[in-house]
Design a protein around this motif. Structure first.
Motif, PDB file in Angstrom:
ATOM      1  N   UNK A 116       5.607   4.405  -0.501  1.00 31.95           N
ATOM      2  CA  UNK A 116       5.313   3.154   0.196  1.00 31.95           C
ATOM      3  C   UNK A 116       4.879   3.416   1.634  1.00 31.95           C
ATOM      4  N   UNK A 117       3.795   2.758   2.047  1.00 36.67           N
ATOM      5  CA  UNK A 117       3.321   2.870   3.420  1.00 36.67           C
ATOM      6  C   UNK A 117       3.550   1.596   4.200  1.00 36.67           C
ATOM      7  N   UNK A 127       9.088   3.361   9.327  1.00 40.84           N
ATOM      8  CA  UNK A 127       9.091   3.552   7.878  1.00 40.84           C
ATOM      9  C   UNK A 127       7.901   4.386   7.432  1.00 40.84           C
ATOM     10  N   UNK A 128       6.733   4.147   8.005  1.00 42.83           N
ATOM     11  CA  UNK A 128       5.561   4.946   7.665  1.00 42.83           C
ATOM     12  C   UNK A 128       5.808   6.413   7.994  1.00 42.83           C
ATOM     13  N   UNK A 129       6.419   6.675   9.151  1.00 39.57           N
ATOM     14  CA  UNK A 129       6.691   8.055   9.550  1.00 39.57           C
ATOM     15  C   UNK A 129       7.678   8.711   8.578  1.00 39.57           C
ATOM     16  N   UNK A 130       8.685   7.958   8.199  1.00 39.00           N
ATOM     17  CA  UNK A 130       9.686   8.478   7.259  1.00 39.00           C
ATOM     18  C   UNK A 130       9.047   8.797   5.912  1.00 39.00           C
ATOM     19  N   UNK A 131       8.230   7.880   5.426  1.00 39.20           N
ATOM     20  CA  UNK A 131       7.608   8.065   4.131  1.00 39.20           C
ATOM     21  C   UNK A 131       6.564   9.179   4.165  1.00 39.20           C
ATOM     22  N   UNK A 132       5.893   9.349   5.318  1.00 37.18           N
ATOM     23  CA  UNK A 132       4.896  10.408   5.446  1.00 37.18           C
ATOM     24  C   UNK A 132       5.537  11.784   5.291  1.00 37.18           C
ATOM     25  N   UNK A 192       0.836  -1.196   0.000  1.00 40.15           N
ATOM     26  CA  UNK A 192       0.000   0.000   0.000  1.00 40.15           C
ATOM     27  C   UNK A 192       0.873   1.249   0.000  1.00 40.15           C
ATOM     28  N   UNK A 193       0.486   2.210  -0.839  1.00 37.33           N
ATOM     29  CA  UNK A 193       1.212   3.466  -0.979  1.00 37.33           C
ATOM     30  C   UNK A 193       0.242   4.621  -0.736  1.00 37.33           C
ATOM     31  N   UNK A 194       0.771   5.752  -0.267  1.00 36.53           N
ATOM     32  CA  UNK A 194      -0.104   6.903  -0.059  1.00 36.53           C
ATOM     33  C   UNK A 194       0.563   8.180  -0.549  1.00 36.53           C
ATOM     34  N   UNK A 195      -0.244   9.236  -0.706  1.00 42.77           N
ATOM     35  CA  UNK A 195       0.288  10.510  -1.165  1.00 42.77           C
ATOM     36  C   UNK A 195      -0.818  11.538  -1.326  1.00 42.77           C
ATOM     37  N   UNK A 196      -0.437  12.766  -1.628  1.00 40.04           N
ATOM     38  CA  UNK A 196      -1.408  13.830  -1.833  1.00 40.04           C
ATOM     39  C   UNK A 196      -2.282  13.517  -3.045  1.00 40.04           C
ATOM     40  N   UNK A 197      -3.502  13.970  -2.995  1.00 40.06           N
ATOM     41  CA  UNK A 197      -4.482  13.666  -4.041  1.00 40.06           C
ATOM     42  C   UNK A 197      -3.986  14.028  -5.437  1.00 40.06           C
ATOM     43  N   UNK A 198      -3.396  15.197  -5.596  1.00 43.06           N
ATOM     44  CA  UNK A 198      -3.026  15.673  -6.916  1.00 43.06           C
ATOM     45  C   UNK A 198      -1.571  15.384  -7.288  1.00 43.06           C
ATOM     46  N   UNK A 199      -0.890  14.604  -6.456  1.00 38.54           N
ATOM     47  CA  UNK A 199       0.494  14.266  -6.749  1.00 38.54           C
ATOM     48  C   UNK A 199       0.556  13.174  -7.818  1.00 38.54           C
ATOM     49  N   UNK A 200       1.660  13.141  -8.557  1.00 35.44           N
ATOM     50  CA  UNK A 200       1.840  12.100  -9.565  1.00 35.44           C
ATOM     51  C   UNK A 200       2.560  10.885  -8.992  1.00 35.44           C
ATOM     52  N   UNK A 201       2.806  10.878  -7.689  1.00 34.09           N
ATOM     53  CA  UNK A 201       3.476   9.739  -7.082  1.00 34.09           C
ATOM     54  C   UNK A 201       2.824   9.364  -5.758  1.00 34.09           C
ATOM     55  N   UNK A 202       2.938   8.096  -5.408  1.00 36.73           N
ATOM     56  CA  UNK A 202       2.549   7.602  -4.100  1.00 36.73           C
ATOM     57  C   UNK A 202       3.792   6.989  -3.467  1.00 36.73           C
TER      58      UNK A 202
END
Length: 213
Positions: free
Chosen positions: A153-154, A170-175, A141-151
């Protein structure tokens, strides 16, 4: 709820492993749309198999020409969207962005997106990008801002027992990478304990409360 989400995702990715046509609307990069039938895509598919109706001849459309696909299968709707995937090496902490966009199935789409990528399990690249490591994740599962072109890793889970890989630090780092400019959201993720395995619902609760636009 967690088991239901994992079951739905597991069934979805099981479906992509079969050459089955579903009703689909293709949203093209040039702004046009195509309606008909398409095979459900896997993350690294470079082409989408499409036909206008049951009797029509199949055609293969380059994934680079398509922005997203809305599938209808068994009275359910699924959205697949092409975005870049970013991971972080567990040893060096260095971020790595995919060279090309990959297909994500979007499971949450508000101010923040959450997208899933299915995997067969066994020997595959892990969150740190080291392909020699055996992981047991069926879905990443990956996450990111709605209008971003990338997600980014979560975490990753097994469909069978919900075991989570890549939680907490890792989630905190990726956030911090995904939500730069959204300090309240980053702070909320920093304070959350992700060790109970209910990562998706925890993240959704945070995304509902703290908006990032």
């Amino acid at each position: 709820m967690k088991k239901i989400i994992l079951l739905v995702i597991a069934l979805l990715f099981a479906t992509t492993g079969h050459a089955k046509f579903s009703k689909a609307t293709l949203y093209m990069e040039d702004g046009s749309t195509k309606k008909g039938l398409a095979e459900m895509v896997e993350s690294d598919d470079s082409k989408v198999v499409f036909k206008t109706d049951e009797e029509a001849k199949k055609e293969k459309i380059a994934s680079t020409d398509i922005k997203k696909i809305e599938f209808e299968s068994d009275d359910k709707k699924y959205v697949a969207e092409r975005l870049y995937a970013t991971t972080a090496n567990l040893l060096t902490g260095k971020f790595s962005r995919s060279k090309k966009k990959v297909w994500f199935y979007i499971i949450y789409d508000k101010d923040v997106k959450i997208g899933g990528i299915g995997a067969e399990g066994g020997r595959r690249p892990n969150a740190g990008g080291t392909s020699s490591v055996v992981t047991f994740a069926n879905t990443a599962y990956y996450f990111g801002k709605k209008n971003s072109e990338e997600l980014v890793f979560g975490n990753a889970t097994t469909a069978s027992n919900g075991f989570a890989i890549g939680t907490d630090s890792l989630i905190r780092k990726m956030a911090k990478e995904a939500f730069a400019g959204c300090p309240k959201l980053i702070d909320a993720i920093e304070k959350e304990n992700f060790k109970n395995g209910d990562v998706l619902n925890q993240l959704k609760a945070i995304f509902e409360k703290y908006k990032c636009k």
